[in-house]
Design an enzyme around this catalytic site. Structure first.
Site, mmCIF file in Angstrom:
data_model
loop_
_atom_site.group_PDB
_atom_site.id
_atom_site.type_symbol
_atom_site.label_atom_id
_atom_site.label_comp_id
_atom_site.label_asym_id
_atom_site.label_seq_id
_atom_site.Cartn_x
_atom_site.Cartn_y
_atom_site.Cartn_z
ATOM 1 N N TYR A 50 -2.969 -0.740 10.047
ATOM 2 C CA TYR A 50 -3.024 -1.311 8.697
ATOM 3 C C TYR A 50 -1.734 -0.968 7.938
ATOM 4 O O TYR A 50 -1.107 -1.841 7.324
ATOM 5 C CB TYR A 50 -4.253 -0.754 7.958
ATOM 6 C CG TYR A 50 -4.266 -1.015 6.480
ATOM 7 C CD1 TYR A 50 -4.673 -2.242 5.965
ATOM 8 C CD2 TYR A 50 -3.860 -0.030 5.568
ATOM 9 C CE1 TYR A 50 -4.679 -2.482 4.594
ATOM 10 C CE2 TYR A 50 -3.872 -0.264 4.207
ATOM 11 C CZ TYR A 50 -4.275 -1.487 3.720
ATOM 12 O OH TYR A 50 -4.280 -1.729 2.373
ATOM 13 N N SER A 83 0.861 -1.192 0.000
ATOM 14 C CA SER A 83 0.000 0.000 0.000
ATOM 15 C C SER A 83 0.887 1.229 0.000
ATOM 16 O O SER A 83 1.980 1.217 0.599
ATOM 17 C CB SER A 83 -0.879 0.014 1.255
ATOM 18 O OG SER A 83 -1.429 1.300 1.447
HETATM 19 P P1 NAP Z 1 -11.468 -6.326 -1.222
HETATM 20 O O1 NAP Z 1 -12.208 -5.761 -2.369
HETATM 21 O O2 NAP Z 1 -12.051 -6.210 0.149
HETATM 22 O O3 NAP Z 1 -11.156 -7.868 -1.539
HETATM 23 C C1 NAP Z 1 -10.441 -8.613 -0.581
HETATM 24 C C2 NAP Z 1 -10.149 -9.994 -1.107
HETATM 25 O O4 NAP Z 1 -9.346 -10.677 -0.126
HETATM 26 C C3 NAP Z 1 -11.384 -10.852 -1.325
HETATM 27 O O5 NAP Z 1 -11.141 -11.732 -2.377
HETATM 28 C C4 NAP Z 1 -11.515 -11.605 -0.013
HETATM 29 O O6 NAP Z 1 -12.175 -12.860 -0.155
HETATM 30 C C5 NAP Z 1 -10.064 -11.814 0.376
HETATM 31 N N1 NAP Z 1 -9.913 -11.867 1.820
HETATM 32 C C6 NAP Z 1 -10.032 -10.838 2.697
HETATM 33 N N2 NAP Z 1 -9.870 -11.286 3.956
HETATM 34 C C7 NAP Z 1 -9.651 -12.613 3.862
HETATM 35 C C8 NAP Z 1 -9.420 -13.638 4.809
HETATM 36 N N3 NAP Z 1 -9.392 -13.394 6.118
HETATM 37 N N4 NAP Z 1 -9.250 -14.900 4.362
HETATM 38 C C9 NAP Z 1 -9.286 -15.177 3.049
HETATM 39 N N5 NAP Z 1 -9.505 -14.254 2.098
HETATM 40 C C10 NAP Z 1 -9.691 -12.992 2.508
HETATM 41 O O7 NAP Z 1 -10.023 -5.667 -1.086
HETATM 42 P P2 NAP Z 1 -9.110 -4.933 -2.188
HETATM 43 O O8 NAP Z 1 -9.327 -3.484 -2.085
HETATM 44 O O9 NAP Z 1 -9.227 -5.586 -3.488
HETATM 45 O O10 NAP Z 1 -7.663 -5.196 -1.560
HETATM 46 C C11 NAP Z 1 -6.751 -6.128 -2.099
HETATM 47 C C12 NAP Z 1 -5.373 -5.811 -1.539
HETATM 48 O O11 NAP Z 1 -4.982 -4.506 -1.947
HETATM 49 C C13 NAP Z 1 -5.310 -5.827 -0.002
HETATM 50 O O12 NAP Z 1 -4.101 -6.409 0.418
HETATM 51 C C14 NAP Z 1 -5.336 -4.361 0.348
HETATM 52 O O13 NAP Z 1 -4.724 -4.099 1.587
HETATM 53 C C15 NAP Z 1 -4.570 -3.768 -0.815
HETATM 54 N N6 NAP Z 1 -4.814 -2.335 -1.043
HETATM 55 C C16 NAP Z 1 -6.067 -1.905 -1.393
HETATM 56 C C17 NAP Z 1 -6.274 -0.547 -1.617
HETATM 57 C C18 NAP Z 1 -7.618 0.020 -2.024
HETATM 58 O O14 NAP Z 1 -7.773 1.256 -2.019
HETATM 59 N N7 NAP Z 1 -8.595 -0.799 -2.384
HETATM 60 C C19 NAP Z 1 -5.203 0.347 -1.482
HETATM 61 C C20 NAP Z 1 -3.955 -0.132 -1.120
HETATM 62 C C21 NAP Z 1 -3.771 -1.482 -0.916
HETATM 63 P P3 NAP Z 1 -13.611 -13.152 0.583
HETATM 64 O O15 NAP Z 1 -14.559 -12.134 0.079
HETATM 65 O O16 NAP Z 1 -13.989 -14.545 0.199
HETATM 66 O O17 NAP Z 1 -13.314 -13.023 2.052
#
Ligand code: NAP
Length: 260
Positions: A163, A149
């Site tokens: 986080y 991130s």
């Molecule tokens: P998201 O839309 O909430 O999707 C999260 C994904 O991770 C889903 O496939 C979910 O599967 C899985 N997941 C979450 N908790 C889990 C657990 N305890 N066990 C197994 N699977 C789990 O999140 P996203 O925004 O795409 O984020 C993806 C990555 O990018 C993360 O590492 C996040 O920190 C990073 N990131 C995101 C942003 C942003 O602005 N979106 C910015 C910087 C970094 P289920 O639904 O089946 O639980």
């Protein structure tokens, strides 16, 4: 063993990729992109199997090959459960994307031990042991890409510092692991998104409480918009491909210039 690598066309033809949290958000974008590039994609999910099935169907509809595997991360034995599920479908992996992650809105003052432990368990401990158990399955010349991130390198949202700390640890893991696995030709990099429109921040970004959130998030980027999962997926696809072979141990800013 069901699906097989090698039938697809594209620069990742013959490769197998595993994307944790590949069912939704950024992970789905990555899974679809690697599928379009010809990799056989393992789409991991935690609890939402339906979303994983939809992602697999989208990859197949675009001419790719994929399968879904479930494992709740942050629970005891999570990495073993994930690889056991994977092993039922494929016999090795070329590209491991540690993407699954969670965030909470708790501040320094409000974070209790359970929340602290949960953030580190899902965002750092799970990638550590998934990678440790995956190392023997990862073919030489492979790729590990950790989704970090922008918050790990700049204190732009100190209200969610725990986080950010988990992602800082992931960055240290990335740099050091590149030296551990480099002799096998395996590259290890971190890709750092800025604000991307996904479920993880939907309540805040699209919610009623802060109507300025979308505009102020867009304004943080030098390019004047909120990120899309495809913006991150394209960077991951470069690192996963042969074009990325000489890049390792790096933290790649994919924030759209939010930290510039
Ligand atoms: P998201 O839309 O909430 O999707 C999260 C994904 O991770 C889903 O496939 C979910 O599967 C899985 N997941 C979450 N908790 C889990 C657990 N305890 N066990 C197994 N699977 C789990 O999140 P996203 O925004 O795409 O984020 C993806 C990555 O990018 C993360 O590492 C996040 O920190 C990073 N990131 C995101 C942003 C942003 O602005 N979106 C910015 C910087 C970094 P289920 O639904 O089946 O639980």
């Amino acid at each position: 063993m069901g699906a097989s690598a090698g039938k697809q066309q594209g620069r990742l033809a013959g490769k197998t990729a595993l994307v944790t949290g590949g069912s939704r958000g950024i992970g789905r974008g990555i899974a679809e992109r690697l599928g379009r590039d010809g990799a056989l994609v393992a789409v991991h999910y935690g609890s939402n199997e339906e979303a994983a099935k939809e992602t697999v169907a989208a990859i197949e509809a675009a001419g790719g090959a994929a399968f879904a595997i479930g494992a709740e991360l942050g629970a005891a034995g999570d990495a073993q459960a994930l690889w056991s599920a994977f092993d039922a479908h494929a016999d090795g992996v070329d590209i491991l994307v540690n993407n699954a992650g969670v965030s909470t809105a708790s501040s320094f003052a409000d974070t209790d031990e359970a929340e602290y432990d949960r953030l580190f368990a899902v965002n750092m401990k799970a990638p550590y042991f998934i990678t440790q158990l995956g190392a023997e399955r990862l073919r030489d010349g492979g790729r590990i890409i950790n989704i970090s991130s922008g918050l790990s390198q700049a204190a732009v949202m100190p209200e969610i510092l725990t986080y950010a700390m988990t992602k800082g640890a992931l960055d240290v893991f990335t740099r050091n692991l590149s030296k551990v696995l480099g002799p096998r030709g395996i590259t290890v990099n971190a890709v750092a998104p800025g604000i991307v429109d996904t479920d993880i921040n939907a309540a805040w970004l699209r919610g009623e409480e802060n109507k300025d959130a979308w505009a102020s998030s867009a304004a943080m980027s030098a390019l004047g918009r909120v990120g899309d999962p495809s913006d991150i997926a394209d960077v991951v696809a470069f690192l996963a491909s042969d074009d990325g072979r000489w890049v390792t141990g790096q933290w790649i800013d994919a924030t759209g210039g939010s930290l510039a």
